[in-house]
Design a protein around this motif. Structure first.
Motif, PDB file in Angstrom:
ATOM      1  N   ILE A   1       0.869  -1.181   0.000  1.00 57.15           N
ATOM      2  CA  ILE A   1       0.000   0.000   0.000  1.00 57.15           C
ATOM      3  C   ILE A   1       0.903   1.227   0.000  1.00 57.15           C
ATOM      4  CG2 ILE A   1      -1.798   1.251   1.257  1.00 57.15           C
ATOM      5  CD1 ILE A   1      -2.417  -1.487   2.647  1.00 57.15           C
ATOM      6  N   VAL A   2       0.710   2.101  -0.991  1.00 55.36           N
ATOM      7  CA  VAL A   2       1.532   3.299  -1.121  1.00 55.36           C
ATOM      8  C   VAL A   2       0.634   4.504  -1.333  1.00 55.36           C
ATOM      9  CG1 VAL A   2       3.335   4.457  -2.474  1.00 55.36           C
ATOM     10  CG2 VAL A   2       3.445   1.983  -2.118  1.00 55.36           C
ATOM     11  N   GLY A   3       0.913   5.590  -0.599  1.00 55.84           N
ATOM     12  CA  GLY A   3       0.183   6.846  -0.793  1.00 55.84           C
ATOM     13  C   GLY A   3       0.120   7.649   0.473  1.00 55.84           C
ATOM     14  N   ASP A   4       0.089   8.969   0.342  1.00 52.86           N
ATOM     15  CA  ASP A   4      -0.071   9.907   1.448  1.00 52.86           C
ATOM     16  C   ASP A   4       0.853   9.582   2.625  1.00 52.86           C
ATOM     17  OD1 ASP A   4      -1.071  12.201   2.587  1.00 52.86           O
ATOM     18  OD2 ASP A   4      -2.801  11.207   3.486  1.00 52.86           O
ATOM     19  N   GLY A   5       2.134   9.391   2.315  1.00 57.72           N
ATOM     20  CA  GLY A   5       3.110   9.135   3.361  1.00 57.72           C
ATOM     21  C   GLY A   5       3.146   7.700   3.862  1.00 57.72           C
TER      22      GLY A   5
ATOM     23  N   VAL B   1      -2.689   0.117  -4.380  1.00 58.59           N
ATOM     24  CA  VAL B   1      -2.541  -1.208  -3.788  1.00 58.59           C
ATOM     25  C   VAL B   1      -2.023  -2.147  -4.875  1.00 58.59           C
ATOM     26  CG1 VAL B   1      -3.690  -3.094  -2.570  1.00 58.59           C
ATOM     27  CG2 VAL B   1      -4.482  -0.732  -2.241  1.00 58.59           C
ATOM     28  N   THR B   2      -0.908  -2.815  -4.568  1.00 56.29           N
ATOM     29  CA  THR B   2      -0.288  -3.721  -5.524  1.00 56.29           C
ATOM     30  C   THR B   2      -0.128  -5.086  -4.871  1.00 56.29           C
ATOM     31  OG1 THR B   2       0.964  -1.879  -6.457  1.00 56.29           O
ATOM     32  CG2 THR B   2       1.729  -4.098  -6.993  1.00 56.29           C
ATOM     33  N   GLU B   3      -0.622  -6.110  -5.552  1.00 61.98           N
ATOM     34  CA  GLU B   3      -0.440  -7.471  -5.048  1.00 61.98           C
ATOM     35  C   GLU B   3       0.964  -7.940  -5.412  1.00 61.98           C
ATOM     36  OE1 GLU B   3      -2.281 -11.987  -5.243  1.00 61.98           O
ATOM     37  OE2 GLU B   3      -3.200 -10.404  -6.452  1.00 61.98           O
ATOM     38  N   LEU B   4       1.655  -8.490  -4.430  1.00 64.69           N
ATOM     39  CA  LEU B   4       2.974  -9.069  -4.672  1.00 64.69           C
ATOM     40  C   LEU B   4       2.725 -10.540  -4.977  1.00 64.69           C
ATOM     41  CD1 LEU B   4       4.788  -7.290  -1.711  1.00 64.69           C
ATOM     42  CD2 LEU B   4       4.524  -6.519  -4.069  1.00 64.69           C
ATOM     43  N   VAL B   5       2.359 -10.784  -6.237  1.00 65.19           N
ATOM     44  CA  VAL B   5       1.804 -12.057  -6.680  1.00 65.19           C
ATOM     45  C   VAL B   5       2.892 -13.082  -6.990  1.00 65.19           C
ATOM     46  CG1 VAL B   5       1.645 -11.388  -9.107  1.00 65.19           C
ATOM     47  CG2 VAL B   5       0.060 -13.058  -8.214  1.00 65.19           C
ATOM     48  N   ALA B   6       2.582 -14.335  -6.695  1.00 63.07           N
ATOM     49  CA  ALA B   6       3.482 -15.437  -7.037  1.00 63.07           C
ATOM     50  C   ALA B   6       3.536 -15.597  -8.555  1.00 63.07           C
ATOM     51  CB  ALA B   6       2.985 -16.722  -6.378  1.00 63.07           C
ATOM     52  N   ASP B   7       4.643 -16.138  -9.053  1.00 54.71           N
ATOM     53  CA  ASP B   7       4.823 -16.201 -10.503  1.00 54.71           C
ATOM     54  C   ASP B   7       3.949 -17.236 -11.211  1.00 54.71           C
ATOM     55  OD1 ASP B   7       6.081 -18.499  -9.673  1.00 54.71           O
ATOM     56  OD2 ASP B   7       8.012 -18.049 -10.611  1.00 54.71           O
ATOM     57  N   HIS B   8       3.228 -18.060 -10.484  1.00 54.13           N
ATOM     58  CA  HIS B   8       2.358 -19.026 -11.168  1.00 54.13           C
ATOM     59  C   HIS B   8       0.937 -18.478 -11.412  1.00 54.13           C
ATOM     60  CE1 HIS B   8       2.026 -19.962  -6.832  1.00 54.13           C
ATOM     61  NE2 HIS B   8       0.781 -20.319  -7.094  1.00 54.13           N
ATOM     62  N   TYR B   9       0.745 -17.201 -11.082  1.00 58.04           N
ATOM     63  CA  TYR B   9      -0.528 -16.523 -11.369  1.00 58.04           C
ATOM     64  C   TYR B   9      -0.320 -15.492 -12.463  1.00 58.04           C
ATOM     65  CZ  TYR B   9      -2.169 -18.321  -6.827  1.00 58.04           C
ATOM     66  OH  TYR B   9      -2.521 -19.111  -5.776  1.00 58.04           O
ATOM     67  N   GLU B  10      -1.396 -15.179 -13.152  1.00 56.21           N
ATOM     68  CA  GLU B  10      -1.356 -14.071 -14.108  1.00 56.21           C
ATOM     69  C   GLU B  10      -1.081 -12.786 -13.325  1.00 56.21           C
ATOM     70  OE1 GLU B  10      -1.416 -14.148 -17.336  1.00 56.21           O
ATOM     71  OE2 GLU B  10      -1.916 -16.274 -17.554  1.00 56.21           O
ATOM     72  N   PRO B  11      -0.265 -11.891 -13.878  1.00 60.31           N
ATOM     73  CA  PRO B  11       0.045 -10.640 -13.170  1.00 60.31           C
ATOM     74  C   PRO B  11      -1.229  -9.825 -12.902  1.00 60.31           C
ATOM     75  CG  PRO B  11       1.500 -10.938 -15.057  1.00 60.31           C
ATOM     76  CD  PRO B  11       0.439 -12.004 -15.142  1.00 60.31           C
ATOM     77  N   GLN B  12      -1.253  -9.176 -11.760  1.00 59.80           N
ATOM     78  CA  GLN B  12      -2.383  -8.336 -11.359  1.00 59.80           C
ATOM     79  C   GLN B  12      -2.023  -6.863 -11.575  1.00 59.80           C
ATOM     80  OE1 GLN B  12      -5.507  -9.455  -9.599  1.00 59.80           O
ATOM     81  NE2 GLN B  12      -4.767 -11.107 -10.903  1.00 59.80           N
ATOM     82  N   SER B  13      -2.968  -6.093 -12.028  1.00 61.63           N
ATOM     83  CA  SER B  13      -2.762  -4.649 -12.143  1.00 61.63           C
ATOM     84  C   SER B  13      -2.927  -4.019 -10.764  1.00 61.63           C
ATOM     85  CB  SER B  13      -3.786  -4.035 -13.090  1.00 61.63           C
ATOM     86  OG  SER B  13      -3.623  -4.548 -14.387  1.00 61.63           O
TER      87      SER B  13
END
Length: 169
Positions: free
Chosen positions: A102-106, A131-143
């Motif tokens: 989670i990134v934003g507002d400090g 919000v960015t999912e730190l997804v495992a490489d066996h899943y399709e990448p998430q936006s």
């Protein structure tokens, strides 16, 4: 901040005087002249979506020596925090222990889902967060998803993992 209202109570007589609401520059005047005396001044109404930073009462004396016959207080208000709820679903049912940044507002923090793929992050200042999912490489990448956190409310984002597909020869 606009919208704050204060009540000044004369410590000797108990008579109360309303001050405010504050204007956009944060200044307010009493509705009627206030006689000399010692007053307890309390912030009784806070601007919308704000609360006290911890101090909301002051004791001040108004007398002939008070410059410009004006009492000044420094009332600091802070935004009422909100929450962010992340809901995780996945094609293979793996939803706990998944990391999100989670990134934003400090804020720059990493959290993990639990309890069926849900995590709630409380105490966030109102604002926009990515919000960015730190997804495992066996899943399709998430936006990454951008979400707006509002005072006293919970913003929700949902991430759904789909397994990567390949061919077998």
């Amino acid at each position: 901040l606009a919208g704050a209202v204060f009540i000044a109570t004369n410590k000797e007589t108990g008579v109360q005087y309303r001050i405010g609401p504050t204007n956009s520059a944060g200044y307010a005047k009493s509705e009627m002249p206030i006689p000399y005396g010692t007053y307890e001044i309390v912030e009784s109404v806070f601007p919308t979506n704000f609360k006290s930073d911890g101090t909301s009462s002051w004791t001040k004396t108004l007398n002939a020596d008070t410059p410009n016959a004006t009492i000044t207080i420094n009332a600091v208000n802070v935004p009422i925090p909100g929450s962010l709820k992340i809901v995780k679903t996945s094609e293979d049912g793996v939803v706990d222990g998944i990391s999100f940044r989670i990134v934003g507002d400090g804020v720059d923090q990493t959290v993990q889902t639990a309890n069926g793929g849900v995590i709630t992050v409380d105490g966030l200042r109102p604002g926009k967060f990515t919000v960015t999912e730190l997804v495992a490489d066996h899943y399709e990448p998430q936006s990454s998803q951008t979400v707006t956190v509002v005072s006293n409310q919970t913003a929700t984002v949902t991430f759904d993992n789909v397994l990567k597909r390949g061919t077998l020869k």
